[in-house]
Design a protein around this motif. Structure first.
Motif, PDB file in Angstrom:
ATOM      1  N   UNK A 144     -32.965  58.429 -22.192  1.00 34.09           N
ATOM      2  CA  UNK A 144     -32.070  59.318 -21.383  1.00 34.09           C
ATOM      3  C   UNK A 144     -30.566  59.375 -21.899  1.00 34.09           C
ATOM      4  N   UNK A 145     -29.843  60.085 -21.420  1.00 33.34           N
ATOM      5  CA  UNK A 145     -28.276  60.119 -22.060  1.00 33.34           C
ATOM      6  C   UNK A 145     -27.362  60.061 -21.022  1.00 33.34           C
ATOM      7  N   UNK A 146     -26.100  59.753 -21.267  1.00 38.24           N
ATOM      8  CA  UNK A 146     -25.142  59.360 -20.181  1.00 38.24           C
ATOM      9  C   UNK A 146     -23.672  59.550 -21.114  1.00 38.24           C
ATOM     10  N   UNK A 147     -22.666  59.442 -20.489  1.00 37.09           N
ATOM     11  CA  UNK A 147     -21.381  59.561 -20.794  1.00 37.09           C
ATOM     12  C   UNK A 147     -20.814  57.918 -20.964  1.00 37.09           C
ATOM     13  N   UNK A 148     -20.728  57.358 -22.200  1.00 35.12           N
ATOM     14  CA  UNK A 148     -20.206  56.093 -22.334  1.00 35.12           C
ATOM     15  C   UNK A 148     -18.715  55.755 -21.719  1.00 35.12           C
ATOM     16  N   UNK A 169     -19.665  53.169 -31.700  1.00 40.56           N
ATOM     17  CA  UNK A 169     -18.387  53.782 -32.355  1.00 40.56           C
ATOM     18  C   UNK A 169     -18.580  55.324 -32.112  1.00 40.56           C
ATOM     19  N   UNK A 170     -17.551  56.038 -31.634  1.00 38.60           N
ATOM     20  CA  UNK A 170     -17.724  57.197 -31.153  1.00 38.60           C
ATOM     21  C   UNK A 170     -16.655  58.073 -30.784  1.00 38.60           C
ATOM     22  N   UNK A 171     -16.591  59.589 -31.204  1.00 36.86           N
ATOM     23  CA  UNK A 171     -15.390  60.164 -31.150  1.00 36.86           C
ATOM     24  C   UNK A 171     -15.445  60.899 -29.547  1.00 36.86           C
ATOM     25  N   UNK A 172     -14.192  60.609 -28.846  1.00 36.32           N
ATOM     26  CA  UNK A 172     -14.148  60.782 -27.765  1.00 36.32           C
ATOM     27  C   UNK A 172     -13.108  61.767 -27.164  1.00 36.32           C
ATOM     28  N   UNK A 173     -12.714  62.086 -25.968  1.00 38.90           N
ATOM     29  CA  UNK A 173     -11.600  62.880 -25.468  1.00 38.90           C
ATOM     30  C   UNK A 173     -11.195  64.031 -26.562  1.00 38.90           C
ATOM     31  N   UNK A 174     -12.413  64.804 -26.483  1.00 42.10           N
ATOM     32  CA  UNK A 174     -12.597  66.051 -27.392  1.00 42.10           C
ATOM     33  C   UNK A 174     -12.231  65.703 -28.801  1.00 42.10           C
ATOM     34  N   UNK A 175     -12.769  64.592 -29.226  1.00 38.02           N
ATOM     35  CA  UNK A 175     -12.551  64.135 -30.783  1.00 38.02           C
ATOM     36  C   UNK A 175     -11.092  63.869 -31.089  1.00 38.02           C
ATOM     37  N   UNK A 176     -10.333  63.441 -29.931  1.00 37.95           N
ATOM     38  CA  UNK A 176      -8.993  63.299 -30.275  1.00 37.95           C
ATOM     39  C   UNK A 176      -8.876  61.727 -30.675  1.00 37.95           C
ATOM     40  N   UNK A 177      -9.962  60.856 -29.877  1.00 36.93           N
ATOM     41  CA  UNK A 177      -9.684  59.485 -30.145  1.00 36.93           C
ATOM     42  C   UNK A 177     -11.298  59.026 -30.437  1.00 36.93           C
ATOM     43  N   UNK A 179     -13.479  55.962 -30.089  1.00 32.01           N
ATOM     44  CA  UNK A 179     -13.785  54.488 -28.958  1.00 32.01           C
ATOM     45  C   UNK A 179     -14.666  53.562 -29.909  1.00 32.01           C
ATOM     46  N   UNK A 180     -14.403  52.427 -29.539  1.00 32.16           N
ATOM     47  CA  UNK A 180     -15.401  51.324 -29.849  1.00 32.16           C
ATOM     48  C   UNK A 180     -15.715  50.488 -28.706  1.00 32.16           C
ATOM     49  N   UNK A 181     -17.146  50.481 -28.464  1.00 35.42           N
ATOM     50  CA  UNK A 181     -17.675  50.010 -27.003  1.00 35.42           C
ATOM     51  C   UNK A 181     -18.698  48.763 -27.436  1.00 35.42           C
ATOM     52  N   UNK A 182     -18.382  47.710 -26.862  1.00 42.20           N
ATOM     53  CA  UNK A 182     -19.243  46.567 -27.119  1.00 42.20           C
ATOM     54  C   UNK A 182     -20.610  46.798 -26.283  1.00 42.20           C
ATOM     55  N   UNK A 183     -21.790  46.513 -26.846  1.00 38.86           N
ATOM     56  CA  UNK A 183     -23.049  46.810 -26.146  1.00 38.86           C
ATOM     57  C   UNK A 183     -23.384  45.581 -25.365  1.00 38.86           C
ATOM     58  N   UNK A 184     -24.611  45.945 -24.383  1.00 38.87           N
ATOM     59  CA  UNK A 184     -25.041  44.708 -23.671  1.00 38.87           C
ATOM     60  C   UNK A 184     -26.101  43.999 -24.615  1.00 38.87           C
ATOM     61  N   UNK A 185     -26.617  42.914 -24.023  1.00 38.41           N
ATOM     62  CA  UNK A 185     -27.494  42.070 -24.786  1.00 38.41           C
ATOM     63  C   UNK A 185     -28.829  42.770 -25.467  1.00 38.41           C
ATOM     64  N   UNK A 186     -29.229  43.823 -24.596  1.00 35.39           N
ATOM     65  CA  UNK A 186     -30.620  44.513 -24.946  1.00 35.39           C
ATOM     66  C   UNK A 186     -30.223  45.540 -26.102  1.00 35.39           C
ATOM     67  N   UNK A 187     -28.987  46.102 -25.959  1.00 36.30           N
ATOM     68  CA  UNK A 187     -28.368  47.226 -27.026  1.00 36.30           C
ATOM     69  C   UNK A 187     -28.708  48.625 -26.160  1.00 36.30           C
ATOM     70  N   UNK A 188     -28.765  48.735 -25.119  1.00 34.82           N
ATOM     71  CA  UNK A 188     -29.029  50.076 -24.541  1.00 34.82           C
ATOM     72  C   UNK A 188     -28.155  50.460 -23.362  1.00 34.82           C
ATOM     73  N   UNK A 195     -12.490  49.963 -26.739  1.00 35.71           N
ATOM     74  CA  UNK A 195     -10.893  49.811 -27.358  1.00 35.71           C
ATOM     75  C   UNK A 195     -10.842  51.517 -27.716  1.00 35.71           C
ATOM     76  N   UNK A 196      -9.564  51.897 -27.590  1.00 38.25           N
ATOM     77  CA  UNK A 196      -9.565  53.370 -27.969  1.00 38.25           C
ATOM     78  C   UNK A 196      -8.461  53.366 -29.176  1.00 38.25           C
TER      79      UNK A 196
END
Length: 316
Positions: A144-148, A169-177, A179-188, A195-196
């Motif tokens: 499935x999919x979601x908004x991180x 690592x993903x473009x957010x805020x309509x590509x303005x920023x 983001x780098x997010x830490x994943x959980x232990x199973x990477x899902x 961080x922004x």
């Protein structure tokens, strides 16, 4: 003695069956002595829609996989995440967007985990999609999919560090920023730690790598299918402060990134510490015929440098 492997950027690359490689916006995972190249499997008919923001489209055919032991000869392993043409409501319907798939291996769960950009044709859905498999060659099961972290996610990549931690690592805020997010232990899923970065700088197509304890991000500007100037940034940690250090490309057409866009950076290692910078040269009127531009990345005065070469040898 085996002859050196030659890379010719920007030409049509063929798999071992003699067919053009169809793996756009992709990334490479190295596992048990084999390189696996995952990418967007684009339909062979490009069309224009004046009611969507990007305009040029090709049917989303799922995610392809190719395997190689030498980075030159690639075997087609098939479409490992299938599209779902019979379900118009599915994220994976050919009318939708499946972009920039990347796969990493989870040593604890023994699963191969795929992250990708999932969207509608107007890029307003802006979701992240997840799929898993017990094998690098699939089939992958779509979760499935979601908004991180509650926000939009468009161009993206994932990075697995030496300590086993993984980051989205993903473009957010309509590509303005970015983001780098830490994943959980199973990477899902995300942990909620993020961080922004590069706020209001409009960066996309992130490609992340680590070299001698430092972390690097190469990204592009936001100009649709058209090329622009690449940018590189460096940090002491993935969730730390990122410092922009300029365009890593040098020489003729460097300001246009050699008419290509970043997708992945692959450190090979070996005696010469080879690092490959991977780009897509998008052909917006014939997206299936978009070409692959791979170039060696070196360091000069402590900064990454990428220089155009008509052809070069994979000498480890």
């Amino acid at each position: 003695m085996e002859s050196p492997k030659t890379i010719v950027p920007g030409t049509v690359w063929y798999d071992t069956d003699g067919n053009p490689i169809n793996a756009h916006g992709g990334g490479i995972m190295y596992h048990d002595g084999v390189y696996y190249w995952y990418g967007e499997y684009k339909g062979d008919s490009t069309y224009y829609r004046d009611d969507i923001c990007v305009g040029w489209r090709a049917e989303a055919g799922g995610v392809s996989c190719y395997s190689s032991t030498d980075l030159e000869n690639w075997k087609f392993e098939g479409v490992v995440l299938l599209s779902e043409p019979d379900d118009v409501h599915s994220d994976l319907h050919p009318s939708q967007i499946i972009e920039r798939p990347k796969v990493i291996y989870n040593d604890k769960t023994k699963k191969f985990v795929m992250w990708m950009h999932i969207d509608d044709p107007n890029y307003e859905k802006a979701h992240t999609g997840i799929a898993v498999s017990d094998s690098p060659t699939g089939l992958f099961t779509y979760l499935g999919s979601f908004k991180p972290n509650g926000g939009d996610s468009r161009d993206q990549t994932i990075f697995k560090d030496d300590d086993g931690r993984a980051y989205h690592i993903y473009s957010s805020e309509w590509n303005k920023t970015l983001y780098i997010g830490l994943l959980n232990n199973d990477y899902t899923q995300h942990t909620g730690v993020y961080t922004r970065n590069f706020i209001d700088q409009y960066r996309e197509a992130p490609a992340v790598f680590k070299h001698k304890g430092k972390y690097y991000i190469i990204s592009s500007g936001c100009t649709g299918w058209d090329s622009n100037t690449a940018q590189c940034a460096v940090a002491d940690s993935m969730l730390g402060e990122w410092k922009v250090i300029g365009n890593p490309c040098i020489g003729e057409d460097a300001e246009k990134t050699y008419y290509a866009q970043s997708t992945y950076v692959l450190p090979i290692g070996g005696k010469k510490g080879l690092i490959i910078a991977m780009f897509d040269r998008w052909n917006k009127t014939d997206l299936d015929d978009s070409r692959y531009v791979w170039l060696p990345l070196t360091f000069r005065d402590g900064k990454p440098v990428i220089e155009w070469k008509d052809e070069w040898v994979l000498a480890e």
